[in-house]
Design a protein around this motif. Structure first.
Motif, PDB file in Angstrom:
ATOM      1  N   LYS A 162       4.591  10.099 -14.567  1.00 19.63           N
ATOM      2  CA  LYS A 162       3.538   9.810 -15.557  1.00 19.63           C
ATOM      3  C   LYS A 162       3.689   8.400 -16.153  1.00 19.63           C
ATOM      4  N   ASP A 163       4.758   7.708 -15.770  1.00 17.46           N
ATOM      5  CA  ASP A 163       5.090   6.436 -16.413  1.00 17.46           C
ATOM      6  C   ASP A 163       4.517   5.254 -15.619  1.00 17.46           C
ATOM      7  N   PRO A 164       3.591   4.482 -16.220  1.00 14.66           N
ATOM      8  CA  PRO A 164       2.989   3.357 -15.479  1.00 14.66           C
ATOM      9  C   PRO A 164       4.000   2.298 -15.037  1.00 14.66           C
ATOM     10  N   LEU A 165       5.085   2.139 -15.806  1.00 11.99           N
ATOM     11  CA  LEU A 165       6.100   1.155 -15.408  1.00 11.99           C
ATOM     12  C   LEU A 165       6.832   1.601 -14.146  1.00 11.99           C
ATOM     13  N   VAL A 166       6.973   2.920 -13.982  1.00 11.47           N
ATOM     14  CA  VAL A 166       7.586   3.458 -12.751  1.00 11.47           C
ATOM     15  C   VAL A 166       6.643   3.198 -11.580  1.00 11.47           C
ATOM     16  N   HIS A 167       5.340   3.408 -11.788  1.00 12.70           N
ATOM     17  CA  HIS A 167       4.362   3.156 -10.711  1.00 12.70           C
ATOM     18  C   HIS A 167       4.458   1.716 -10.229  1.00 12.70           C
ATOM     19  N   ARG A 168       4.510   0.800 -11.186  1.00 13.50           N
ATOM     20  CA  ARG A 168       4.504  -0.623 -10.848  1.00 13.50           C
ATOM     21  C   ARG A 168       5.725  -0.990  -9.993  1.00 13.50           C
ATOM     22  N   ALA A 169       6.912  -0.588 -10.468  1.00 19.24           N
ATOM     23  CA  ALA A 169       8.145  -0.926  -9.739  1.00 19.24           C
ATOM     24  C   ALA A 169       8.173  -0.234  -8.377  1.00 19.24           C
ATOM     25  N   THR A 170       7.705   1.024  -8.333  1.00 18.90           N
ATOM     26  CA  THR A 170       7.740   1.782  -7.078  1.00 18.90           C
ATOM     27  C   THR A 170       6.799   1.174  -6.050  1.00 18.90           C
ATOM     28  N   ALA A 171       5.594   0.790  -6.488  1.00 19.08           N
ATOM     29  CA  ALA A 171       4.633   0.183  -5.554  1.00 19.08           C
ATOM     30  C   ALA A 171       5.214  -1.116  -4.975  1.00 19.08           C
ATOM     31  N   GLN A 172       5.916  -1.876  -5.814  1.00 18.02           N
ATOM     32  CA  GLN A 172       6.531  -3.115  -5.316  1.00 18.02           C
ATOM     33  C   GLN A 172       7.609  -2.813  -4.278  1.00 18.02           C
ATOM     34  N   ALA A 173       8.410  -1.772  -4.554  1.00 20.11           N
ATOM     35  CA  ALA A 173       9.458  -1.401  -3.601  1.00 20.11           C
ATOM     36  C   ALA A 173       8.847  -0.902  -2.295  1.00 20.11           C
ATOM     37  N   LEU A 174       7.826  -0.052  -2.396  1.00 13.96           N
ATOM     38  CA  LEU A 174       7.205   0.500  -1.179  1.00 13.96           C
ATOM     39  C   LEU A 174       6.538  -0.609  -0.366  1.00 13.96           C
ATOM     40  N   TYR A 175       5.952  -1.581  -1.053  1.00 16.86           N
ATOM     41  CA  TYR A 175       5.316  -2.699  -0.349  1.00 16.86           C
ATOM     42  C   TYR A 175       6.359  -3.459   0.475  1.00 16.86           C
ATOM     43  N   GLN A 176       7.514  -3.726  -0.146  1.00 10.34           N
ATOM     44  CA  GLN A 176       8.583  -4.417   0.590  1.00 10.34           C
ATOM     45  C   GLN A 176       9.091  -3.564   1.757  1.00 10.34           C
ATOM     46  N   LEU A 177       9.276  -2.280   1.500  1.00 10.99           N
ATOM     47  CA  LEU A 177       9.805  -1.383   2.541  1.00 10.99           C
ATOM     48  C   LEU A 177       8.804  -1.192   3.686  1.00 10.99           C
ATOM     49  N   SER A 178       7.502  -1.335   3.367  1.00  2.44           N
ATOM     50  CA  SER A 178       6.472  -1.058   4.381  1.00  2.44           C
ATOM     51  C   SER A 178       6.381  -2.157   5.446  1.00  2.44           C
ATOM     52  N   GLU A 179       7.185  -3.227   5.284  1.00  2.00           N
ATOM     53  CA  GLU A 179       7.244  -4.246   6.343  1.00  2.00           C
ATOM     54  C   GLU A 179       7.979  -3.695   7.570  1.00  2.00           C
ATOM     55  N   ASP A 180       8.633  -2.549   7.423  1.00  2.00           N
ATOM     56  CA  ASP A 180       9.332  -1.921   8.554  1.00  2.00           C
ATOM     57  C   ASP A 180       8.520  -0.712   9.038  1.00  2.00           C
ATOM     58  N   PRO A 181       8.150  -0.678  10.343  1.00  2.00           N
ATOM     59  CA  PRO A 181       7.276   0.388  10.861  1.00  2.00           C
ATOM     60  C   PRO A 181       7.787   1.812  10.587  1.00  2.00           C
ATOM     61  N   ASN A 182       9.100   2.027  10.750  1.00  2.00           N
ATOM     62  CA  ASN A 182       9.619   3.393  10.537  1.00  2.00           C
ATOM     63  C   ASN A 182       9.423   3.858   9.095  1.00  2.00           C
ATOM     64  N   ASN A 183       9.558   2.913   8.170  1.00  2.00           N
ATOM     65  CA  ASN A 183       9.339   3.266   6.760  1.00  2.00           C
ATOM     66  C   ASN A 183       7.879   3.637   6.525  1.00  2.00           C
ATOM     67  N   CYS A 184       6.958   2.934   7.217  1.00  2.00           N
ATOM     68  CA  CYS A 184       5.528   3.243   7.072  1.00  2.00           C
ATOM     69  C   CYS A 184       5.254   4.687   7.486  1.00  2.00           C
ATOM     70  N   VAL A 185       5.901   5.104   8.562  1.00  2.00           N
ATOM     71  CA  VAL A 185       5.706   6.484   9.055  1.00  2.00           C
ATOM     72  C   VAL A 185       6.175   7.482   7.992  1.00  2.00           C
ATOM     73  N   THR A 186       7.375   7.219   7.429  1.00  2.00           N
ATOM     74  CA  THR A 186       7.909   8.113   6.380  1.00  2.00           C
ATOM     75  C   THR A 186       6.968   8.170   5.184  1.00  2.00           C
ATOM     76  N   MET A 187       6.461   7.006   4.782  1.00  2.00           N
ATOM     77  CA  MET A 187       5.553   6.959   3.617  1.00  2.00           C
ATOM     78  C   MET A 187       4.306   7.784   3.897  1.00  2.00           C
ATOM     79  N   HIS A 188       3.754   7.585   5.083  1.00  2.00           N
ATOM     80  CA  HIS A 188       2.520   8.298   5.439  1.00  2.00           C
ATOM     81  C   HIS A 188       2.755   9.808   5.393  1.00  2.00           C
ATOM     82  N   GLU A 189       3.886  10.224   5.959  1.00  2.00           N
ATOM     83  CA  GLU A 189       4.227  11.669   5.969  1.00  2.00           C
ATOM     84  C   GLU A 189       4.385  12.213   4.559  1.00  2.00           C
TER      85      GLU A 189
END
Length: 404
Positions: free
Chosen positions: A335-362
């Motif tokens: 429920k915390d917007p500050l958590v959303h912000r930091a998490t989206a930044q982390a996921l964006y960085q991690l999504s540069e790797d194809p295997n991570n994209c698959v995990t995220m999608h799942e």
């Protein structure tokens, strides 16, 4: 309490202040309108009565509503005036304690600025009993959240005695000193003085202190130091084995220590050389191990640390292999917007790797991130969109490979 005879009032207020450490008594003191009487008696001619009143306010002002009442009944000015009676140490300890706790509310700090309280507190940083010092430095730590007070402390030469106190051994004193030095370091001019007095090295060495509160407050204080130092990359590298010590604290059992260390790592990882050193010391698996947490404060700083640590070598891939991606995806439901912000930044960085994209999608991140693309927070918006773009790009490439 309404009685005007000091010989009756002294034992009554004395009893009251002994009881005020219990929340149920503080509630009664507030609802029975006793704060007004306590404030009124701060101007009594009996120092013992003044001391008991100040001590009761010190204990009661843990509660925000009581801090507001002390201000409304005009108790902040007499408290400031009592700082001049610095030869009565018992009275001084009670008064500085009351000022420290009252300063936890910003409106009160602004009042203290009017009464020049900060100036007087700086003069009390030396040659005082430990009990007084804990309160004085605690009050200054709260006051230096305001920019104007950070300048006042510097102009009056308050930074040097503060840094000297970093060598003390009392944990309660150290926690407050760490907070005060960290608060002052938010100002680059102050930071230059702290560094020249070896203050950053002293903070760093407090990470070895056995007390977790001291460790955490030292790590929090290092964050503004790293942010505002002239050449922070060089400065951090100058502490031999410092980065190894920092990374090893990710094995702590204390939530606040873990949170503050993640915040420090996020700041230090902005320097590539230091990030490389932390990577060698195993920062990726240690951060990944912490990912399954429900604590929002830890989640936020952990996600920030992961985002910054992705910038070196094959760390993005390593986070995926260490199973950090799926738990991070769940943070988007917080429920915390500050958590959303930091998490989206982390996921964006991690999504540069194809295997991570698959995990995220799942793990269903696309739907959650789509909602965040409409956020009014630009950083969150951009990170969410970037992450979706990377996931989509991979999906298109897969389809193309499959169906030509």
């Amino acid at each position: 309490l309404k009685c005007s005879h000091a010989n009756i009032l002294i034992p009554i207020v004395g009893t009251l202040q002994e009881c005020a450490s219990e929340p149920s008594y503080r509630l009664a003191i507030r609802t029975e309108g006793m704060i007004e009487t306590l404030v009124k008696n701060l101007t009594s001619e009996h120092e013992e009565l003044q001391m008991h009143c100040a001590s009761a306010i010190h204990k009661c002002a843990e509660d925000e509503e009581i801090r507001d009442l002390v201000r409304k009944h005009e108790g902040l000015q007499p408290l400031s005036a009592l700082l001049d009676k610095s030869e009565n140490k018992q009275l001084l300890a009670a008064v500085t304690g009351a000022i420290w706790k009252c300063a936890m509310s910003r409106e009160n700090v602004l009042k203290f600025q009017e009464y020049k309280t900060v100036e007087t507190l700086v003069t009390l940083l030396t040659d005082q009993p430990e009990e007084v010092l804990i309160n004085v430095i605690g009050a200054l730590a709260e006051c230096c959240q305001e920019e104007e007070n950070r300048g006042t402390i510097r102009r009056l030469g308050g930074i040097a005695p503060m840094v000297t106190l970093l060598t003390s051994t009392n944990p309660a004193l150290l926690v407050n000193v760490n907070k005060a030095v960290g608060g002052c370091a938010m100002d680059p001019e102050n930071m230059a003085i702290i560094d020249s007095l070896d203050g950053v090295r002293l903070l760093w060495s407090l990470l070895k202190n056995p007390n977790p509160d001291v460790q955490a407050s030292a790590a929090w204080a290092l964050c503004p130091c790293v942010e505002n130092a002239q050449n922070s990359g060089e400065m951090v590298r100058s502490f031999v084995a410092g980065l190894e010590l920092l990374v090893n604290l990710l094995k702590s059992k204390d939530k606040e220590v873990l949170t503050s260390i993640c915040a420090a790592i996020a700041n230090i990882a902005k320097d590539e050389e230091n990030l490389a050193v932390m990577t060698d010391h195993g920062v990726v698996p240690l951060l990944s191990k912490l990912a399954n947490t429900n604590n929002n404060k830890l989640r936020r700083h952990l996600a920030e640390a992961i985002a910054h640590c992705c910038m070196w070598g094959s760390n993005r891939v390593a986070f995926g292999e260490a199973k950090a991606v799926a738990p991070l995806a769940r943070y988007l439901k917080s429920k915390d917007p500050l958590v959303h912000r930091a998490t989206a930044q982390a996921l964006y960085q991690l999504s540069e790797d194809p295997n991570n994209c698959v995990t995220m999608h799942e793990n269903g991140v696309v739907k959650l991130l789509l909602a965040m693309v409409g956020s009014t927070d630009d950083i969150l918006q951009e990170a969410a969109a970037g992450c979706i773009a990377n996931i989509r790009r991979l999906a298109l490439a897969t389809e193309k490979a499959k169906y030509g």
